[in-house]
Scaffold this motif. Sequence first.
Motif, PDB file in Angstrom:
ATOM      1  N   ALA A   1       6.668  96.009 -48.786  1.00 19.16           N
ATOM      2  CA  ALA A   1       6.967  95.558 -50.141  1.00 19.16           C
ATOM      3  C   ALA A   1       5.670  95.393 -50.898  1.00 19.16           C
ATOM      4  O   ALA A   1       4.637  95.116 -50.316  1.00 19.16           O
TER       5      ALA A   1
ATOM      6  N   TYR B   1       8.116 100.610 -43.710  1.00 21.83           N
ATOM      7  CA  TYR B   1       8.771  99.867 -44.784  1.00 21.83           C
ATOM      8  C   TYR B   1       7.920  98.675 -45.176  1.00 21.83           C
ATOM      9  O   TYR B   1       7.567  97.858 -44.319  1.00 21.83           O
TER      10      TYR B   1
ATOM     11  N   THR C   1      17.209  96.085 -47.937  1.00 23.96           N
ATOM     12  CA  THR C   1      16.897  97.474 -47.641  1.00 23.96           C
ATOM     13  C   THR C   1      17.934  97.962 -46.639  1.00 23.96           C
ATOM     14  O   THR C   1      18.064  97.381 -45.568  1.00 23.96           O
TER      15      THR C   1
ATOM     16  N   HIS D   1      16.717  93.534 -43.919  1.00 23.75           N
ATOM     17  CA  HIS D   1      16.482  94.944 -43.607  1.00 23.75           C
ATOM     18  C   HIS D   1      17.518  95.394 -42.578  1.00 23.75           C
ATOM     19  O   HIS D   1      17.543  94.912 -41.459  1.00 23.75           O
TER      20      HIS D   1
ATOM     21  N   GLY E   1      10.444  90.469 -42.709  1.00 20.30           N
ATOM     22  CA  GLY E   1      11.844  90.295 -43.044  1.00 20.30           C
ATOM     23  C   GLY E   1      12.371  88.923 -42.691  1.00 20.30           C
ATOM     24  O   GLY E   1      11.893  88.245 -41.801  1.00 20.30           O
TER      25      GLY E   1
ATOM     26  N   CYS F   1      13.324  89.552 -47.151  1.00 20.40           N
ATOM     27  CA  CYS F   1      14.042  90.828 -47.099  1.00 20.40           C
ATOM     28  C   CYS F   1      15.138  90.802 -46.035  1.00 20.40           C
ATOM     29  O   CYS F   1      14.961  90.282 -44.941  1.00 20.40           O
TER      30      CYS F   1
ATOM     31  N   GLU G   1       8.437  94.358 -43.908  1.00 19.80           N
ATOM     32  CA  GLU G   1       8.955  93.913 -45.195  1.00 19.80           C
ATOM     33  C   GLU G   1       8.467  92.492 -45.446  1.00 19.80           C
ATOM     34  O   GLU G   1       7.948  91.822 -44.552  1.00 19.80           O
TER      35      GLU G   1
ATOM     36  N   GLN H   1       8.525  98.063 -39.483  1.00 17.44           N
ATOM     37  CA  GLN H   1       9.227  97.246 -40.471  1.00 17.44           C
ATOM     38  C   GLN H   1       8.310  96.081 -40.806  1.00 17.44           C
ATOM     39  O   GLN H   1       8.117  95.178 -40.003  1.00 17.44           O
TER      40      GLN H   1
END
Lengths: 257, 447
Positions: B210, B208, B226, B254, B277, B252, B248, B246
């Motif tokens: 961005a 994941y 997300t 998540h 995140g 974020c 992100e 992860q």
Amino acid sequence: MMNQPILSVRNLTVNVDNTPILKGVNLEINAGEIHAIMGRNGSGKSTFSKVLTGHPEYEVTGGEVIYKGENLLEKEPEERALAGIFLAFQYPLEIPGVSNLDFLRVAYNARCKYLKLEELDAFDFEDLVEEKLDIVKMDSAFLARSLNEGFSGGEKKRNEILQMALLEPTLGILDEIDSGLDIDALRIVSEGVNKLRKPDNAFLLITHYQRLLDYITPDFVHVMYQGKIVMSGDKDLALELEKKGYDFLEEENLVAN
Amino acid sequence: MTMLKSDTYSQDLLQLTENQTLDFNSNLASLVKEIRVKSANNVVKLNIPSDKDEDWRFTDLSDLQKQNWCLANKTDLNSFVLDGFILEEASHSRLVFVNGFYAANLSDISALSDENIYVGNLSNLDEDKIGKISEYLSKNEPKNEVFTALNSAGITDAFVIWVKANTKIVTPIHLLHLTARENFSCFTQPRILVVAEAHSNLNFIEYYGAVASGCSDSVKQNYYLTNAVTEIHLQDNAEIHHTRIQRESGDCFHIAKTTAFQDKNSHYTINEVSLGGKFYRHNLHIQQQGEETQTNLNGLTMLQGKQMGDTHSEVSLTKPHGTINQLHKFIIDDSGRGVFNGKIHVPKLAQLTNATQLNRNLLLSSKARINTKPELQITADNVKCAHGATISQLEADEIFYLRSRGLNEYDARHLLMDAFAAEIIDKIPYESLKHRLTQCVTCRTLE
């Protein structure tokens, strides 16, 4: 200053947790010499080695330590290391996740940087290490493993000597390098130290037993007792100690009191 | 901007999914609609969890509820955005979704042209698999998980990996979900379905990220959410190696649910690394359905600033001879907050289970915080189960040892931190990804 000593310790006193451990240590080490400090547990031998390398838990309360003309006590541990002081630990630490090879290279390059020498990349460094491995008869498989993790006592000690071979210190301090070694490992470690001996460096051995001194011949033997060096002599002093045991110091001490 | 009321918050999120178009053939469409309706009915009964819910005691969702979310739009991205995401090992076995929509132009599955393998989106699934999909999609979904239900109520498409029996794929399959930032707080619901039939073997990376310029940690104005669900089915003797990254950006939220269903003698391994995140919550659920399953759960969560990271894992055993090895690590700096909860149920039916669980935490600042709870529920009487949690700072003696070799304190600390992370990262079998993650760890710890 041709004959400037490598290390000069004058009247050093040290506390640990406010308890005096070293109570006035005097010692002078010149280039080319090997010194041995003997003494029973708790006499202050290991404390002395830790203080020389700058362990933060030891509080120097008095005296001075001059290393190659400079005040050693005001230097950080890494500055001492870079200036050429190396301690082979009695209990080398296990650090999972740091590969032995990477660690050796980081340490080696830190020293190169300090000496304004070119740092080595991974490939050139591996060649250098392979060369040095022979000094301690270590298998190159050890390089890929995590630093000291799962190493036997003997392997850890050999790894300490390997580090010393790479860092080429001016003053190598070996804190009970013989503890936990069988006869074969003791011979390998001792031969390693002997190979590293040069006219411009010096070694300080810290040990309980005379046994080590059969393999590495000291120029001077000192006896530490209750935080002081109470007796110095040549290698025969070690033999005498072995014969009489440390108890005779107690008797001498009683006499002195 | 109007603030949504918290008591109807889940329904407001649900409403966002109501007018989605489904681009499926009629069989698949009716099946997905059924799942959507069933799940929507669950959502309306559920609130967004608060600290009154045991599973969310330490994980505060109030910031999430301050946002006025809108569904992310379908966005066409130029392939140059992939530069930072392509994995060498999987350069022709990559499936890309952007904002929850399949991106055919960014995907490349040319290395997977085996008739026994389907890697693609749900819409393009062939008829014979559609016939079986009700056995796998949204299977055994719990009725009390609002975010999982929300995802199922909003299924429009999915990443699908389907490997037929006796097929072994060595090529790693890279599932990449990217969020392209919008000028509003956008919401995406990625969905993954993996089916490994009997005696098959596969490995995949779920990633994941961005699309943003510069380091993805820099905080932009708009948050994004997300809400991912991944279902993995391992039939008898199947083997899956799963890597979940992860990464992100710093704004974020998540939230993710991963469920692995393990049939007899199957092996499932997950290496989960969470670096990015603002808020991260992962519910990882292993449902054992057969004897002699083997499960390896490894995780690393790095937190700094005011990041929040939470992994709740749950292993439900029902058969004998299961093996579980779990190691989850947190490295927490600044005011970061971590939560680990590791449940393992070993009922009487699951005799001869061998389970070990360890959660190790490295706290680097006085404000860093971890709440950790190993939770072993054992009623079987002939099992080996060990668990532990450690919380430490960097060891003074280790730092001294390194300094005595000429490393300064700063370098010594970072070497030890990298080493702590490496124990997990080294389990990832892809050199390029390992290298990238190591750099990320180093970059973040060198702030």
